[in-house]
Design an enzyme around this catalytic site. Structure first.
Site, mmCIF file in Angstrom:
data_model
loop_
_atom_site.group_PDB
_atom_site.id
_atom_site.type_symbol
_atom_site.label_atom_id
_atom_site.label_comp_id
_atom_site.label_asym_id
_atom_site.label_seq_id
_atom_site.Cartn_x
_atom_site.Cartn_y
_atom_site.Cartn_z
ATOM 1 N N ARG A 165 -7.039 14.151 2.689
ATOM 2 C CA ARG A 165 -6.897 13.099 3.853
ATOM 3 C C ARG A 165 -7.805 13.458 4.965
ATOM 4 N NH1 ARG A 165 -4.400 10.977 0.132
ATOM 5 N NH2 ARG A 165 -2.928 9.707 0.441
ATOM 6 N N SER A 235 1.583 5.974 4.535
ATOM 7 C CA SER A 235 2.285 7.324 4.782
ATOM 8 C C SER A 235 1.920 7.608 6.150
ATOM 9 C CB SER A 235 1.655 8.335 3.909
ATOM 10 O OG SER A 235 2.001 8.180 2.449
ATOM 11 N N GLU A 331 -0.740 11.437 9.575
ATOM 12 C CA GLU A 331 -1.785 11.255 8.558
ATOM 13 C C GLU A 331 -2.487 10.100 9.293
ATOM 14 O OE1 GLU A 331 -3.670 9.184 5.416
ATOM 15 O OE2 GLU A 331 -1.227 8.403 5.611
HETATM 16 N N1 EPU Z 1 10.561 10.921 -1.855
HETATM 17 C C1 EPU Z 1 11.881 11.008 -1.550
HETATM 18 N N2 EPU Z 1 12.165 10.094 -0.690
HETATM 19 C C2 EPU Z 1 11.526 9.030 -0.246
HETATM 20 C C3 EPU Z 1 10.063 8.975 -0.818
HETATM 21 C C4 EPU Z 1 9.668 10.161 -1.611
HETATM 22 O O1 EPU Z 1 12.644 12.090 -1.928
HETATM 23 O O2 EPU Z 1 11.922 8.151 0.482
HETATM 24 C C5 EPU Z 1 10.203 12.019 -2.869
HETATM 25 C C6 EPU Z 1 10.519 11.933 -4.304
HETATM 26 O O3 EPU Z 1 10.784 13.148 -4.969
HETATM 27 C C7 EPU Z 1 9.025 11.409 -4.963
HETATM 28 C C8 EPU Z 1 8.169 12.256 -3.986
HETATM 29 O O4 EPU Z 1 8.805 12.179 -2.996
HETATM 30 O O5 EPU Z 1 8.972 11.659 -6.279
HETATM 31 C C9 EPU Z 1 6.692 11.476 -3.993
HETATM 32 O O6 EPU Z 1 6.837 10.386 -3.457
HETATM 33 P P1 EPU Z 1 5.461 9.410 -3.883
HETATM 34 O O7 EPU Z 1 5.119 9.564 -5.340
HETATM 35 O O8 EPU Z 1 5.878 8.176 -3.160
HETATM 36 O O9 EPU Z 1 4.231 10.053 -3.105
HETATM 37 P P2 EPU Z 1 4.126 10.534 -1.624
HETATM 38 O O10 EPU Z 1 3.788 12.108 -1.939
HETATM 39 O O11 EPU Z 1 5.350 10.450 -0.752
HETATM 40 C C10 EPU Z 1 1.479 10.386 -1.386
HETATM 41 C C11 EPU Z 1 0.567 9.701 -0.634
HETATM 42 C C12 EPU Z 1 0.568 8.153 -0.844
HETATM 43 C C13 EPU Z 1 0.096 7.701 -2.151
HETATM 44 C C14 EPU Z 1 1.231 8.498 -3.143
HETATM 45 C C15 EPU Z 1 0.962 8.117 -4.686
HETATM 46 C C16 EPU Z 1 0.198 11.247 1.158
HETATM 47 C C17 EPU Z 1 0.625 11.435 2.638
HETATM 48 N N3 EPU Z 1 0.872 10.108 0.669
HETATM 49 O O12 EPU Z 1 3.023 9.876 -1.247
HETATM 50 O O13 EPU Z 1 -0.530 7.922 -0.090
HETATM 51 O O14 EPU Z 1 0.258 6.499 -2.579
HETATM 52 O O15 EPU Z 1 1.388 10.151 -3.027
HETATM 53 O O16 EPU Z 1 -0.183 9.310 -4.916
HETATM 54 O O17 EPU Z 1 -0.688 12.195 0.715
HETATM 55 C C18 EPU Z 1 -1.117 6.774 2.040
HETATM 56 O O18 EPU Z 1 -1.752 7.858 2.243
HETATM 57 O O19 EPU Z 1 -0.932 6.092 3.013
HETATM 58 C C19 EPU Z 1 -0.312 6.569 0.947
HETATM 59 C C20 EPU Z 1 0.676 5.805 0.782
#
Ligand code: EPU
Length: 335
Positions: A165, A235, A331
């Site tokens: 990012r 995010s 972010e």
């Molecule tokens: N989780 C929770 N509670 C929540 C949300 C997530 O416990 O309310 C845990 C779960 O274990 C889940 C894990 O977090 O399996 C990962 O969640 P998710 O797959 O939604 O991915 P993320 O790491 O929260 C990142 C990016 C997103 C991107 C997704 C998918 C960052 C800061 N965010 O989110 O990017 O869409 O992966 O690749 O790296 C953005 O940058 O605006 C964005 C949405």
């Protein structure tokens, strides 16, 4: 060049917050960009470059200088040799519209980045990423206007210094104005199914580009708010990157925290920390809150203010810090 005065910034960001811009200039070509820079210099005012406004939050004080809105459009196929295509896209093109157009031409690679709001010019700034793909994997070069040296420059992929990012354009955010991005796309579809949610949904299916895009859109729609209905910047925080030792300390206290190796470190799920450790999922403070379907996403219910958002950010930050020692980093770009 269209110059507006005292323009509300709420309508120009997806979080829908913020006061007024003293001047707001929409630029539809390079010449207008140069004129807008001159305008700011002559008035000795700060300049802020805005694309789709999907990762930017303005405070209630607004912006005292010139907000330059990039609205340069156009998509041009430069070369289509062998199994690759070189496509030049102007910075003001809408990101998801470009993915759709590329797929129609038979150019692949960006499917996993479907439905990310914003413009093409914003994509390299924070090296947008989702579901196992980062845009940097497909960028050949980026053309910018360097406001320090007052000249146009071309950055190769390596010059962009892409990271998680981040990029040189984010590190030196006042300096470069992205005019266009050149992509190297694939003519042979080879889906990236490295993200476990995607692999699970597509298990046993014949994966076409359209099916992959539809699946990504379905997952995003389930988890993330539609910015047209609810103010959001996606995010809000980055997933923290910890050393092996730091991860060991965290796991001893919270064995369930999801994490995965990333380069020489471990990325920890900030959404998990906010939901299960800070217990902030679904919490509201005034007109803003933590989205009830995804704790990494903060939302504006309509009448939120930046002051309320600041209270919420601090509360999340302190709670996570107190329990885990981790300092969450935003972010989004707060101006
Ligand atoms: N989780 C929770 N509670 C929540 C949300 C997530 O416990 O309310 C845990 C779960 O274990 C889940 C894990 O977090 O399996 C990962 O969640 P998710 O797959 O939604 O991915 P993320 O790491 O929260 C990142 C990016 C997103 C991107 C997704 C998918 C960052 C800061 N965010 O989110 O990017 O869409 O992966 O690749 O790296 C953005 O940058 O605006 C964005 C949405």
């Amino acid at each position: 060049m269209k110059v507006q005065e005292h323009t509300s910034l709420k309508d120009h960001t997806t979080f829908r917050l913020g006061g007024e811009a003293r001047y707001f200039i929409e630029c539809i070509d390079e010449q207008e960009v140069k004129e807008a820079i001159m305008f700011a210099k002559e008035k000795d005012l700060p300049l802020f470059v805005l694309g789709g406004g999907s990762n930017t939050i303005f405070t209630d004080d607004g912006f005292p200088g010139v907000v330059l809105h990039i609205a340069i459009c156009g998509v041009q196929v430069i070369q289509g040799i062998h199994d690759e295509a070189i496509v030049l896209v102007q910075a003001g093109e809408e990101w998801d519209g470009f993915i759709e157009q590329a797929m129609e031409e038979g150019f692949y690679g960006l499917e996993n980045l479907s439905l990310i709001p914003g413009t093409v010019g914003g994509a390299p700034v924070q090296n947008i990423g989702a579901y196992g793909v980062e845009v940097s994997q497909f960028i050949e070069q980026v053309t910018v206007f360097d406001t320090k040296e007052n000249s146009k420059k071309v950055f190769s992929n390596a010059d962009c210094r892409f990271g998680y990012r981040t990029s040189v354009f984010k590190e030196e955010k006042e300096r470069y104005i992205i005019l266009s991005v050149m992509f190297r796309l694939q003519k042979v579809f080879s889906p990236n199914l490295s993200y476990k949610d995607i692999a699970k949904e597509l298990d046993g299916k014949d994966v076409t580009p359209e099916l992959l895009r539809e699946t990504i859109i379905a997952i995003r729609t389930r988890k993330l708010p539609d910015w047209r209905k609810l103010g959001t910047a996606g995010s809000f925080f980055k997933n923290p990157e910890l050393t092996k030792e730091e991860v060991g300390v965290l796991l001893a206290k919270y064995p369930e925290v999801p994490m995965y190796p990333h380069e020489d470190r471990f990325k920890v799920s900030a959404g998990y920390l906010i939901e299960h450790i800070a217990h902030m999922k679904g919490e509201k403070r005034g007109g803003v809150g933590v989205y009830d379907k995804h704790a990494l996403v903060l939302v504006n219910y309509g009448e939120g203010t930046y002051d309320e958002l600041e209270v919420l950010i601090k509360e999340i930050w302190y709670k996570v810090k107190k329990e885990t020692g981790i300092s969450l980093e935003p972010e989004v770009n707060i101006v």
